[in-house]
Design a protein around this motif. Structure first.
Motif: not given
Ligand SMILES: Nc1ncnc2c1ncn2[C@@H]1O[C@H](COP(=O)(O)OP(=O)(O)OP(=O)(O)O)[C@@H](O)[C@H]1O
Length: 500
Positions: A193-196, A214-215, A219-220
């Motif tokens: 988990w990144w922060q943006a 992770l995204l 999505v897959l």
């Protein structure tokens, strides 16, 4: 002051200093300084008990005043020990700005409630019901990792909604984004988990977003695929693509199935938002001495892409120019190779296709037509701004070589088109035209919506073609802005990355 007064025959400098120091404002400032500096600001703490055990842990008491903002921290429970830890502190949030809570701190009490053994949800409830000042008792983490991360900017290639993501640790701390949004990634210390923050940023507080891996996985999953599956993005068969066939685009059907075209440039097969859900971008300012950026216009067939392109070139043909297409059809008597078309043989055309020299190509009435990369480069090399219209598969122009600025020509509502296109004609075939019908407007609107939904992440600018005059002015402004103002472009254009 008294020392100065005592000086006999004071110099000019001494006199001036005396005059300055006698000034009432300066006197007041000096008096305020003396008062503040003499005061004792140390907290009045009770004496430490004498019988403190040697191994007593150092605790920190942190008081935060809760306002409408969330605290900006997430917690986790160590399943083995039952201890509660601060999992992450959200960049720019209340906890972060206090500078007193850090990821890894062990939480001991919240507002006097011991938290050991509680579930994170129970602690969240305590926090939710607390108002005003909240007191945390924490055992600070001993080895705080040094944050030496560099800023990373990305363009989102997919939509994300934390409230639809069951895997996010705290949906309220998540940040939703849409395709095409520019995100500044401020913290990648967590692998998942990144922060943006979303740019342009209205809030200093970051939100949680999934990391690339992770995204990609989520999505897959939503597409019913697995990691490792070969991703072939389907050519979205949208009705209403360019119909005028000034250049018949995308030769579809059997002809392209032949071995000759086995290496046919397929604009979408290897260019997938799924493969790269975040595209790294940098701020790029076109250098006046470099060739201009290519201007690529796209929109649903009949919306007015060619009309706008034609008008722009007409405004100043010394500055704007289209690219001369290639064709295998024989020249007409008034035509000259290199002016209307580059007339070439079918073999030459096929070789160019195999060598990926075409941005787009297609077949019309047994003849091949195409816009080549070199034709665009010729215009750019002459110092002009090349303006072309393309199908929405933008891969062939979003390159370091052409640095295309992609403008989507969006249809206004059906009702508005009925008004503005009352006297216009739609080109239904290579050369025949007829007045617009209501179904045409509906088709244009549907195709426009569809295009936007699938390709908006590649649009640098959107112009609604309502009134022709106004749309033309907007186009002119956008084209100038593309050359004169800094824009977000793929980082791979500026410095090769592993994605390029
Ligand atoms: N804003 C507008 N107001 C009125 N008429 C317009 C407007 N924009 C375009 N038109 C007219 O609509 C018709 C179709 O425009 P144009 O040929 O440029 O469409 P296109 O998007 O290039 O699609 P295609 O390539 O399929 O022809 C033309 O007759 C054009 O003059």
């Amino acid at each position: 002051m008294s020392d100065l007064l005592a000086v006999q025959n004071p110099s000019n400098d001494a006199r001036e200093l005396y005059a300055l120091l006698s000034h009432p404002h300066l006197q007041a400032l000096l008096s305020a300084h003396d008062t503040v500096s003499l005061r004792d600001y140390e907290p009045d703490l009770p004496p430490l008990p004498k019988d403190l055990p040697e191994d007593e842990e150092a605790m920190r008491i942190v008081c935060l005043v809760k306002n409408n903002q969330t605290l900006g921290a997430t917690i986790r429970r160590d399943d083995v020990t039952g201890e509660i830890y601060i999992a992450r502190v959200i960049h720019g949030g209340l906890a972060d700005r206090s500078g007193l809570l850090h990821a890894g701190d062990r939480l001991v009490e919240v507002n006097g409630h011991p938290v050991f053994g509680l579930e994170p949800e129970q602690i969240i409830q305590i926090l939710a019901h607390s108002h005003g000042t909240i007191m945390f008792k924490v055992v600070p983490i001993t080895d705080r990792p040094v944050n030496n991360q560099t800023m990373l900017y990305v363009r989102a290639m997919v939509d994300y909604n934390p409230h639809l993501d069951p895997s996010i640790p705290c949906a309220d701390a998540g940040m939703a984004f849409r395709k095409g949004d520019i995100l500044e990634i401020v913290d990648q210390s967590d692998t998942l988990w990144w922060q943006a923050v979303k740019l342009p940023s209205i809030s200093a507080c970051a939100g949680l977003i999934p990391s690339t891996s992770l995204l990609k996985r989520s999505v897959l999953r939503s597409q019913g695929l697995k990691v490792g599956d070969r991703i072939i993005t389907h050519l979205h068969r949208l009705s209403g693509f360019r119909r005028s066939l000034r250049l018949c685009r995308q030769r579809r059907g059997q002809a392209f199935g032949t071995s000759q075209f086995c290496t046919l440039r397929c604009p979408t097969s290897c260019y997938s938002s799924l493969a790269n859900p975040y595209e790294e971008v940098v701020r790029y300012q076109h250098h006046p001495e470099h060739p201009h950026r290519l201007i690529a216009l796209l929109g649903p067939s009949g919306v007015g892409v060619n009309e706008l392109r034609r008008r722009l070139i007409e405004i100043n043909p010394k500055v704007y120019q289209g690219a001369v297409p290639h064709t295998t059809r024989p020249p007409k008597c008034h035509e000259e190779s290199g002016r209307e078309y580059h007339f070439i043989s079918r073999e030459q055309f096929d070789t160019m296709v195999c060598n990926h020299r075409f941005i787009e190509f297609g077949e019309l009435r047994g003849h091949l037509y195409g816009t080549s990369v070199d034709a665009v480069k010729d215009v750019l090399a002459s110092g002009k701004i090349c303006v072309i219209d393309i199908e929405p598969y933008v891969k062939s122009v979003r390159t370091a070589e052409l640095r295309a600025y992609v403008i989507f020509i969006k249809p206004p509502t059906v009702e508005q088109m009925k008004c503005t296109r009352m006297n216009s004609h739609i080109i239904t075939n290579y050369c025949t035209s007829r007045p617009f019908k209501d179904e045409d407007f509906q088709e244009i609107e549907d195709a426009g919506r569809n295009m936007e939904q699938h390709y908006c992440q590649y649009f640098d600018h959107v112009i609604v073609n309502d009134g022709l005059q106004a749309a033309c002015v907007q186009l002119l402004t956008a084209v100038r802005r593309a050359q004169d103002e800094p824009q977000w472009v793929p980082a791979a254009w500026i410095r090769p990355t592993h994605q390029s």
